[in-house]
Motif scaffolding. Structure first.
Motif, PDB file in Angstrom:
ATOM      1  N   ALA A 123       1.032  -1.224  -0.205  1.00  0.00           N
ATOM      2  CA  ALA A 123       0.062  -0.165   0.030  1.00  0.00           C
ATOM      3  C   ALA A 123       0.762   1.288   0.014  1.00  0.00           C
ATOM      4  N   ALA A 124       0.418   2.422  -0.718  1.00  0.00           N
ATOM      5  CA  ALA A 124       0.846   3.732  -0.545  1.00  0.00           C
ATOM      6  C   ALA A 124       1.113   4.133   1.017  1.00  0.00           C
ATOM      7  N   ALA A 125       2.126   4.955   1.361  1.00  0.00           N
ATOM      8  CA  ALA A 125       2.014   5.545   2.528  1.00  0.00           C
ATOM      9  C   ALA A 125       2.169   7.087   2.741  1.00  0.00           C
ATOM     10  N   ASP A 126       1.893   7.826   3.721  1.00  0.00           N
ATOM     11  CA  ASP A 126       1.955   9.178   3.689  1.00  0.00           C
ATOM     12  C   ASP A 126       3.483   9.504   3.545  1.00  0.00           C
ATOM     13  N   VAL A 127       4.290   8.931   4.177  1.00  0.00           N
ATOM     14  CA  VAL A 127       5.833   9.023   4.208  1.00  0.00           C
ATOM     15  C   VAL A 127       6.544   7.846   3.807  1.00  0.00           C
ATOM     16  N   VAL A 128       7.529   8.057   2.996  1.00  0.00           N
ATOM     17  CA  VAL A 128       8.282   6.786   2.686  1.00  0.00           C
ATOM     18  C   VAL A 128       9.910   7.192   3.153  1.00  0.00           C
ATOM     19  N   VAL A 129      10.388   6.251   3.666  1.00  0.00           N
ATOM     20  CA  VAL A 129      11.986   6.542   3.981  1.00  0.00           C
ATOM     21  C   VAL A 129      12.920   5.570   3.395  1.00  0.00           C
ATOM     22  N   MET A 130      14.030   5.873   2.912  1.00  0.00           N
ATOM     23  CA  MET A 130      15.035   4.898   2.270  1.00  0.00           C
ATOM     24  C   MET A 130      16.243   5.516   2.774  1.00  0.00           C
ATOM     25  N   ASN A 131      16.857   5.031   3.871  1.00  0.00           N
ATOM     26  CA  ASN A 131      18.115   5.547   4.383  1.00  0.00           C
ATOM     27  C   ASN A 131      19.067   4.586   4.280  1.00  0.00           C
TER      28      ASN A 131
END
Ligand SMILES: C[S@@+](CC[C@H](N)C(=O)[O-])C[C@H]1O[C@@H](n2cnc3c(N)ncnc32)[C@H](O)[C@@H]1O
Length: 201
Positions: free
Chosen positions: A102-110
């Motif tokens: 599902a899509a999310a409000d905030v996506v993080v890729m550290n």
């Protein structure tokens, strides 16, 4: 490369010192977006960033992690922080799994795109999943990072390990996300790394 030993090391480091500098910067930049938000973290390891985002007011978080070695450490950390009910973990390759997420409000890729050969596929999928903001940390293309890349490639070849460290062009990374309707609103660099936050226009 991302095995039990690394998971224990990451867990110990987070418990002792909290987030590293750029991970902390990302959390601070995302703070205005996270109240009531959903979070998708790609390659989140033990899940420290998403725990900080849940503490900052996010309501749910999914971590898609290709290595299953982090699961025990991540569950320990989630229960110790009282966030386990809000954390869902998926073991798999984010690019391969993206259509089912599902899509999310905030996506993080550290510090993840540097582990993956196909930058456009990974960053494009992360951007597509983000309805409000996308935060990424990736290596800068500096001479000493090329030395690091060569040293890792040598060590991995010696161990017959297919893992490689990739220095994707930072401009292309941001342009790939921008082409999916996001606009860069924040950037900070250290000697070897860059953090960026993009918001949906
Ligand atoms: C350098 S570590 C960073 C871990 C964590 N984000 C942090 O900053 O502490 C890279 C992480 O990305 C994960 N990873 C690499 N490629 C991935 C992919 N295609 N899908 C999901 N996770 C991936 C690795 O297993 C590893 O946990």
């Amino acid at each position: 490369v991302f095995d039990d030993k690394q998971a224990r090391k990451d867990l110990k480091a987070y418990r002792r010192k909290g987030l590293d500098h750029l991970a902390g910067v990302i959390v601070e930049q995302l703070r205005p977006h996270v109240r009531g938000a959903t979070v998708l973290e790609v390659g989140g390891g033990v899940g420290a960033i998403q725990i900080e985002l849940l503490k900052a007011g996010a309501v749910a978080s999914v971590n898609v992690e290709i290595s299953d070695a982090y699961e025990d450490a991540a569950m320990d950390l989630a229960s110790a922080s009282g966030t386990s009910d809000s954390v869902q973990r998926v073991v798999g390759d984010f690019v391969a799994e993206a259509d089912s997420l599902a899509a999310a409000d905030v996506v993080v890729m550290n510090r993840v795109v540097c582990c993956y050969p196909d930058m456009a596929a990974m960053v494009g999928a992360a951007a597509d999943k983000s309805t409000k903001a996308l935060a990424m940390v990736f290596p800068r293309d500096r001479w000493f990072m090329r030395v690091v890349r060569a040293a890792i490639a040598g060590a991995m070849r010696f161990r017959r390990n297919p893992f490689r460290f990739y220095l994707h062009d930072p401009g292309h990374i941001v342009a790939t996300a921008s082409a999916r309707g996001l606009e860069e609103v924040f950037s900070q660099r250290t000697a070897g790394w860059q953090a960026v936050v993009l918001e949906r226009i």
